[in-house]
Design a protein around this motif. Structure first.
Motif, PDB file in Angstrom:
ATOM      1  N   MET A 139     -39.352 -35.814   1.261  1.00 33.57           N
ATOM      2  CA  MET A 139     -37.970 -35.369   1.444  1.00 33.57           C
ATOM      3  C   MET A 139     -37.045 -36.516   1.816  1.00 33.57           C
ATOM      4  SD  MET A 139     -35.508 -34.494   3.931  1.00 33.57           S
ATOM      5  CE  MET A 139     -36.381 -34.147   5.453  1.00 33.57           C
ATOM      6  N   LEU A 140     -37.506 -37.417   2.693  1.00 33.30           N
ATOM      7  CA  LEU A 140     -36.669 -38.538   3.112  1.00 33.30           C
ATOM      8  C   LEU A 140     -36.371 -39.484   1.955  1.00 33.30           C
ATOM      9  CD1 LEU A 140     -38.169 -39.431   6.616  1.00 33.30           C
ATOM     10  CD2 LEU A 140     -35.882 -38.520   6.146  1.00 33.30           C
ATOM     11  N   PHE A 141     -37.351 -39.685   1.060  1.00 36.94           N
ATOM     12  CA  PHE A 141     -37.105 -40.552  -0.093  1.00 36.94           C
ATOM     13  C   PHE A 141     -35.974 -40.002  -0.961  1.00 36.94           C
ATOM     14  CE2 PHE A 141     -37.932 -41.074  -4.668  1.00 36.94           C
ATOM     15  CZ  PHE A 141     -37.637 -42.422  -4.788  1.00 36.94           C
ATOM     16  N   PHE A 142     -36.057 -38.738  -1.321  1.00 41.60           N
ATOM     17  CA  PHE A 142     -35.035 -38.177  -2.193  1.00 41.60           C
ATOM     18  C   PHE A 142     -33.712 -37.981  -1.461  1.00 41.60           C
ATOM     19  CE2 PHE A 142     -38.712 -37.140  -4.821  1.00 41.60           C
ATOM     20  CZ  PHE A 142     -38.222 -37.488  -6.070  1.00 41.60           C
ATOM     21  N   LEU A 143     -33.766 -37.733  -0.147  1.00 41.33           N
ATOM     22  CA  LEU A 143     -32.532 -37.650   0.611  1.00 41.33           C
ATOM     23  C   LEU A 143     -31.820 -38.998   0.631  1.00 41.33           C
ATOM     24  CD1 LEU A 143     -30.634 -36.020   2.469  1.00 41.33           C
ATOM     25  CD2 LEU A 143     -32.085 -36.723   4.396  1.00 41.33           C
TER      26      LEU A 143
ATOM     27  N   ALA B 153     -35.847 -29.035  -3.070  1.00 42.48           N
ATOM     28  CA  ALA B 153     -37.137 -28.360  -3.187  1.00 42.48           C
ATOM     29  C   ALA B 153     -38.146 -28.905  -2.181  1.00 42.48           C
ATOM     30  CB  ALA B 153     -37.675 -28.503  -4.608  1.00 42.48           C
ATOM     31  N   ALA B 154     -38.088 -30.213  -1.915  1.00 41.68           N
ATOM     32  CA  ALA B 154     -39.039 -30.822  -0.977  1.00 41.68           C
ATOM     33  C   ALA B 154     -38.729 -30.476   0.470  1.00 41.68           C
ATOM     34  CB  ALA B 154     -39.038 -32.335  -1.157  1.00 41.68           C
ATOM     35  N   SER B 155     -37.480 -30.124   0.771  1.00 38.68           N
ATOM     36  CA  SER B 155     -37.101 -29.834   2.162  1.00 38.68           C
ATOM     37  C   SER B 155     -37.525 -28.440   2.611  1.00 38.68           C
ATOM     38  CB  SER B 155     -35.595 -29.988   2.327  1.00 38.68           C
ATOM     39  OG  SER B 155     -34.895 -29.019   1.558  1.00 38.68           O
ATOM     40  N   LEU B 156     -37.668 -27.505   1.686  1.00 36.78           N
ATOM     41  CA  LEU B 156     -38.009 -26.133   2.062  1.00 36.78           C
ATOM     42  C   LEU B 156     -39.380 -26.014   2.725  1.00 36.78           C
ATOM     43  CD1 LEU B 156     -36.591 -24.125  -0.986  1.00 36.78           C
ATOM     44  CD2 LEU B 156     -35.567 -24.458   1.269  1.00 36.78           C
ATOM     45  N   PRO B 157     -40.442 -26.673   2.199  1.00 34.94           N
ATOM     46  CA  PRO B 157     -41.737 -26.553   2.886  1.00 34.94           C
ATOM     47  C   PRO B 157     -41.720 -27.082   4.324  1.00 34.94           C
ATOM     48  CG  PRO B 157     -42.051 -27.399   0.664  1.00 34.94           C
ATOM     49  CD  PRO B 157     -40.578 -27.411   0.929  1.00 34.94           C
ATOM     50  N   LEU B 158     -40.855 -28.040   4.628  1.00 34.78           N
ATOM     51  CA  LEU B 158     -40.817 -28.583   5.985  1.00 34.78           C
ATOM     52  C   LEU B 158     -40.406 -27.527   6.994  1.00 34.78           C
ATOM     53  CD1 LEU B 158     -39.226 -32.102   5.417  1.00 34.78           C
ATOM     54  CD2 LEU B 158     -41.581 -31.593   6.074  1.00 34.78           C
ATOM     55  N   LEU B 159     -39.459 -26.668   6.616  1.00 33.24           N
ATOM     56  CA  LEU B 159     -39.042 -25.602   7.530  1.00 33.24           C
ATOM     57  C   LEU B 159     -40.183 -24.624   7.785  1.00 33.24           C
ATOM     58  CD1 LEU B 159     -35.477 -24.894   6.084  1.00 33.24           C
ATOM     59  CD2 LEU B 159     -36.082 -26.258   8.084  1.00 33.24           C
ATOM     60  N   LEU B 160     -40.981 -24.349   6.741  1.00 33.71           N
ATOM     61  CA  LEU B 160     -42.134 -23.468   6.917  1.00 33.71           C
ATOM     62  C   LEU B 160     -43.213 -24.133   7.758  1.00 33.71           C
ATOM     63  CD1 LEU B 160     -42.410 -22.076   3.260  1.00 33.71           C
ATOM     64  CD2 LEU B 160     -41.343 -20.976   5.239  1.00 33.71           C
ATOM     65  N   GLN B 161     -43.400 -25.453   7.563  1.00 34.81           N
ATOM     66  CA  GLN B 161     -44.453 -26.150   8.297  1.00 34.81           C
ATOM     67  C   GLN B 161     -44.163 -26.250   9.785  1.00 34.81           C
ATOM     68  OE1 GLN B 161     -44.660 -29.789   6.031  1.00 34.81           O
ATOM     69  NE2 GLN B 161     -46.406 -29.066   4.821  1.00 34.81           N
TER      70      GLN B 161
END
Length: 449
Positions: free
Chosen positions: A20-24, A67-75
């Motif tokens: 997520m940080l790379f694409f952000l 798309a990559a940020s959504l799993p972080l909220l679940l994790q």
């Protein structure tokens, strides 16, 4: 929480966070590049050609980053179930502001930026692009504030095992401005190397146009500026965090035994079980303000420094912390040399991509990968060096970790690698498609592009 479950949970979370940080960062860098191109497009056609191509790349980075940020909220709830119980009063508002900013300030203007260019005046569309860049920056800012607070929990107090905010200005200060600057400069670096690499590839099979030449020149200059900013801001961040993180300092030096300050090593082979350097190339003496907890005697000589021997059980992975710091410095130096060569050769060629040799084009592609390595090593050092803490100095990851079985964690990690691999491959394929076919011409409306 078992050691296996801890490692698997950490691997899952850091994999998602790094992706997520790379694409952000890439999205953030491209957003401001697009804004500058749109400003310049009002005075010439070259910048408009470049804008119309690179806005497609920005859209790809935005979609995959989202798309990559959504799993972080679940994790946060599945891997670290007690985190919000301990830090919910801090993390909750910051995450809410990031989501609110993303949907209001960025997404509301994104449609007009991507699809409304022919329906808006040049001035209005430029303002829309600027609002998207501002919204992207604000979204990144709230995420960075939370990451900085985890490294240095200022502006809060710990009462009854729960963090409470005591000062918003202190919370928004601390290490957040420096860390945000590192993210922005890193994003500009990624954007600049991608601009150079893709321009070199595009002009291999077809003659360059004015947009390619503008992007090639702008990317060469932007890379030099971004590198200078990255080094300065990383140094600022280090001078803020190192005095409050004695374990990171001990691992970076490395300081094996508590006592007189050891000289900072340039390179060393660490014998961690024995607590010594098996081989070392010594460097300069460590500045006193890098040595938290040290006491001084007459003359300013450091009498005692906390070593790794006093941090057993609460020290970060020594090898990873040590190696990531050296790798970040080494790759940054290599990228600086390559950037200077690219700028010098580009200037000699009048920043004409068609004049690049095959080796020159290959060098620009390598430079993009080196820039990615710089970001991976730098952010990896920041995250690994704060272990085993979730909130530095108070809450460890084991305290808030999951009770899931290692078998389920292995399964999820495998699926996560497949998903992120597919996303990365999809980004590469779509990037190659855009590179091959460029921008499809569209009908003009009222004389606008």
């Amino acid at each position: 929480m078992t050691q296996t479950a801890w490692v698997l949970s950490l691997t899952q979370f850091y994999l998602g966070l790094g992706f997520m940080l790379f694409f952000l960062a890439l999205e953030l860098g491209l957003a401001w590049v697009l804004f500058v191109l749109r400003l310049r497009a009002r005075h010439g056609g070259a910048a408009l050609l470049a804008y119309r191509f690179w806005v497609r790349i920005y859209a790809l980075a935005l979609i995959i980053g989202f798309a990559a940020s959504l799993p972080l909220l679940l994790q946060l709830g599945t891997l670290w179930p007690d985190f919000m119980d301990r830090a919910g009063e801090v993390a909750g508002p910051l995450l809410a502001m990031a989501i609110l900013t993303a949907f209001i300030f960025k997404s509301c203007f994104l449609g007009a930026m991507l699809y409304g260019q022919r329906s808006l005046s040049d001035r209005a569309h430029t303002a829309v692009v600027g609002m998207v860049a501002l919204g992207t920056s604000l979204t990144a800012w709230w995420i960075v504030v939370l990451l900085a607070w985890l490294q240095w929990p200022v502006g809060t107090t710990l009462a009854d095992n729960h963090y409470q905010i005591t000062s918003w200005p202190d919370l928004l200060g601390g290490a957040a401005p420096a860390l945000f600057g590192v993210l922005v400069s890193g994003g500009l670096m990624l954007a600049a190397t991608l601009m150079l690499s893709i321009t070199a590839q595009r002009t291999r099979s077809r003659p360059s146009d004015e947009g390619d030449r503008a992007v090639f020149a702008g990317g060469a200059w932007l890379l030099l500026v971004a590198l200078i900013l990255q080094v300065a801001l990383a140094g600022w961040l280090g001078r803020q965090l190192l005095p409050v993180q004695p374990a990171r300092v001990a691992a970076v030096v490395p300081q094996w035994q508590s006592g007189p300050a050891e000289r900072l090593s340039l390179l060393a082979w660490l014998d961690v079980p024995a607590g010594r350097n098996a081989w070392v190339l010594t460097g300069p003496a460590v500045p006193p303000d890098w040595l938290p907890g040290a006491t001084a005697v007459d003359g300013g000589v450091m009498d005692k420094v906390q070593g790794l021997d006093d941090l057993m059980g609460m020290r970060p992975p020594v090898w990873l912390t040590y190696a990531s710091s050296r790798l970040a410095v080494l790759l940054t130096g290599a990228l600086a040399v390559m950037a200077l060569i690219a700028w010098w050769r580009g200037r000699r060629l009048g920043f004409e991509p068609d004049s690049l040799s095959d080796s020159g084009r290959a060098g620009l592609r390598v430079m993009a990968w080196v820039a990615l390595g710089v970001q991976a090593a730098g952010w990896g050092h920041l995250l690994v060096g704060s272990l085993p803490y979730a909130i530095y100095g108070t809450v460890t990851l084991r305290e808030i970790g999951t009770v899931q079985s290692p078998d389920s964690l292995w399964l999820v990690l495998g699926l996560q690698i497949l998903v992120y691999g597919a996303l990365a491959l999809g980004f590469r394929q779509l990037l190659g498609h855009t590179l091959r076919y460029g921008v499809v011409p569209v009908a003009r409306h009222r004389g606008r592009a």
